[in-house]
Design an enzyme around this catalytic site. Sequence first.
Site, mmCIF file in Angstrom:
data_model
loop_
_atom_site.group_PDB
_atom_site.id
_atom_site.type_symbol
_atom_site.label_atom_id
_atom_site.label_comp_id
_atom_site.label_asym_id
_atom_site.label_seq_id
_atom_site.Cartn_x
_atom_site.Cartn_y
_atom_site.Cartn_z
ATOM 1 N N ASN A 141 -3.299 13.383 -18.543
ATOM 2 C CA ASN A 141 -3.706 14.446 -19.289
ATOM 3 C C ASN A 141 -4.728 15.279 -18.478
ATOM 4 O OD1 ASN A 141 -6.625 13.979 -20.643
ATOM 5 N ND2 ASN A 141 -5.415 11.854 -20.356
ATOM 6 N N ASP A 195 0.902 -1.253 -0.086
ATOM 7 C CA ASP A 195 0.149 0.002 -0.128
ATOM 8 C C ASP A 195 0.821 1.323 0.074
ATOM 9 O OD1 ASP A 195 -1.609 1.987 0.771
ATOM 10 O OD2 ASP A 195 -2.782 1.009 2.189
ATOM 11 N N SER A 214 -4.479 7.868 -23.178
ATOM 12 C CA SER A 214 -5.676 6.816 -23.001
ATOM 13 C C SER A 214 -5.044 5.462 -23.254
ATOM 14 C CB SER A 214 -6.860 7.038 -24.184
ATOM 15 O OG SER A 214 -7.363 8.156 -23.913
ATOM 16 N N GLY A 265 -2.433 3.930 -7.483
ATOM 17 C CA GLY A 265 -3.369 4.984 -7.122
ATOM 18 C C GLY A 265 -4.870 5.082 -7.683
ATOM 19 N N TYR A 278 -9.314 14.608 -9.181
ATOM 20 C CA TYR A 278 -8.206 13.768 -9.801
ATOM 21 C C TYR A 278 -6.954 14.413 -10.677
ATOM 22 C CZ TYR A 278 -6.333 10.054 -13.244
ATOM 23 O OH TYR A 278 -5.207 9.496 -13.816
HETATM 24 N N1 LIG Z 1 -5.060 4.036 -18.074
HETATM 25 C C1 LIG Z 1 -5.014 5.325 -18.853
HETATM 26 O O1 LIG Z 1 -5.191 5.515 -19.801
HETATM 27 C C2 LIG Z 1 -4.337 6.419 -17.626
HETATM 28 C C3 LIG Z 1 -4.435 7.750 -18.303
HETATM 29 C C4 LIG Z 1 -3.909 8.759 -17.402
HETATM 30 C C5 LIG Z 1 -3.204 8.258 -16.206
HETATM 31 N N2 LIG Z 1 -3.312 7.054 -15.782
HETATM 32 C C6 LIG Z 1 -2.533 6.663 -14.708
HETATM 33 O O2 LIG Z 1 -1.647 5.534 -14.710
HETATM 34 C C7 LIG Z 1 -2.082 4.832 -13.558
HETATM 35 C C8 LIG Z 1 -2.334 3.289 -13.755
HETATM 36 O O3 LIG Z 1 -3.451 3.527 -14.387
HETATM 37 P P1 LIG Z 1 -4.441 2.196 -14.673
HETATM 38 O O4 LIG Z 1 -5.381 2.503 -15.770
HETATM 39 O O5 LIG Z 1 -3.821 0.859 -14.741
HETATM 40 O O6 LIG Z 1 -5.438 2.183 -13.445
HETATM 41 P P2 LIG Z 1 -5.868 0.814 -12.726
HETATM 42 O O7 LIG Z 1 -7.243 1.509 -11.724
HETATM 43 O O8 LIG Z 1 -6.259 -0.201 -13.423
HETATM 44 O O9 LIG Z 1 -4.630 0.490 -11.699
HETATM 45 C C9 LIG Z 1 -4.445 1.308 -10.642
HETATM 46 C C10 LIG Z 1 -3.985 0.152 -9.435
HETATM 47 O O10 LIG Z 1 -3.453 0.962 -8.255
HETATM 48 C C11 LIG Z 1 -3.791 0.301 -7.322
HETATM 49 N N3 LIG Z 1 -3.767 1.129 -6.088
HETATM 50 C C12 LIG Z 1 -4.728 1.800 -5.604
HETATM 51 N N4 LIG Z 1 -4.654 2.277 -4.246
HETATM 52 C C13 LIG Z 1 -3.425 1.937 -4.059
HETATM 53 C C14 LIG Z 1 -2.602 1.983 -3.000
HETATM 54 N N5 LIG Z 1 -2.954 2.703 -1.844
HETATM 55 N N6 LIG Z 1 -1.356 1.437 -3.011
HETATM 56 C C15 LIG Z 1 -0.986 0.612 -3.883
HETATM 57 N N7 LIG Z 1 -1.600 0.626 -5.057
HETATM 58 C C16 LIG Z 1 -2.937 1.001 -5.271
HETATM 59 C C17 LIG Z 1 -4.995 -0.255 -7.524
HETATM 60 O O11 LIG Z 1 -5.302 -1.504 -6.950
HETATM 61 C C18 LIG Z 1 -4.967 -0.781 -9.158
HETATM 62 O O12 LIG Z 1 -4.422 -1.955 -9.256
HETATM 63 C C19 LIG Z 1 -2.776 5.678 -12.366
HETATM 64 O O13 LIG Z 1 -1.996 6.339 -11.647
HETATM 65 C C20 LIG Z 1 -3.555 6.406 -13.324
HETATM 66 O O14 LIG Z 1 -3.918 7.591 -12.754
HETATM 67 C C21 LIG Z 1 -3.768 5.850 -16.494
#
Ligand SMILES: NC(=O)c1ccc[n+]([C@@H]2O[C@H](COP(=O)([O-])OP(=O)(O)OC[C@H]3O[C@@H](n4cnc5c(N)ncnc54)[C@H](O)[C@@H]3O)[C@@H](O)[C@H]2O)c1
Length: 243
Positions: free
Chosen positions: A99, A38, A152, A60, A123
């Site tokens: 973004n 965590d 994305s 996160g 966010y």
């Molecule tokens: N997918 C996208 O297009 C996108 C776009 C912009 C930014 N992001 C960023 O990229 C990262 C990954 O995105 P994603 O799409 O895989 O999201 P996701 O929600 O699939 O994965 C996020 C992971 O973080 C974990 N998590 C949550 N709280 C936590 C904590 N306290 N300690 C440790 N782990 C924790 C969750 O369990 C989850 O597995 C994120 O930070 C997200 O904000 C993603």
Amino acid sequence: MTILLTGASGAIGTMLRERLPALRATDVRPADGVAELDVTDAEAVREACRGIDAVVHLGGIADEGPFEDVLAVNVRGTERVLQAARETGVPRVVLASSNHAVGLHPYTEDLPDDAQPRPDSYYGWSKAAMESLGRLYHDRYGLHVVCLRIGSCKPRPEHPRDLASWLSPDDMARLVRASLTATGFHIVWGVSANTRRWWSRAGGDAIGYEPRDDAERWAGELGEPDPTDDLVGGPMTRRPLGG
Ligand SMILES: NC(=O)c1ccc[n+]([C@@H]2O[C@H](COP(=O)([O-])OP(=O)(O)OC[C@H]3O[C@@H](n4cnc5c(N)ncnc54)[C@H](O)[C@@H]3O)[C@@H](O)[C@H]2O)c1
């Protein structure tokens, strides 16, 4: 290089584990091959950083949520990661920004990688705060920090907006590899080589990121983007704060 990955059970974490097998994978939701961590637990993050060469911090809340939640997990969690990296001598941290940190900028051709924050949500604000913490730890302690303003990231584009903002899983892996050799502080767009991309290439060029994929091959089936949808953050810019 030994790399600690947070958020490894999530969508992007899973894509990276398939492509960068040497990662030490962790998540608050443990899974097969993913240890429990965590990122809000300072002591646990410090332990996890021992003997590590770099942290790729994805863990996160990845969508709009209540202010207190994004503050606790995204902002405090990132502070724990940066603090632990400094204390244990980890020289390099890659932060998953978004973004949405700049979501209220109007559509502009070649919007710079480091366009000033204009968050479209709590966010997005948390992502801008993460970038700012990264800058602080770079300036004060010399950590190499790369903040990825991800568009994305998904296996294939699903909406007309993705024709501009798509980041393919393979390009995400290329971007992380480039970030792991970059020095200094960088903010870099996380986007593929899309024909319709809005965003500058300069930040990616500066760290040697060479995207190869292009969402355009799906243009025929996705249709045209809504011309009134002219803000970087797209639909997020119209959702209520915190919900
Ligand atoms: N997918 C996208 O297009 C996108 C776009 C912009 C930014 N992001 C960023 O990229 C990262 C990954 O995105 P994603 O799409 O895989 O999201 P996701 O929600 O699939 O994965 C996020 C992971 O973080 C974990 N998590 C949550 N709280 C936590 C904590 N306290 N300690 C440790 N782990 C924790 C969750 O369990 C989850 O597995 C994120 O930070 C997200 O904000 C993603």
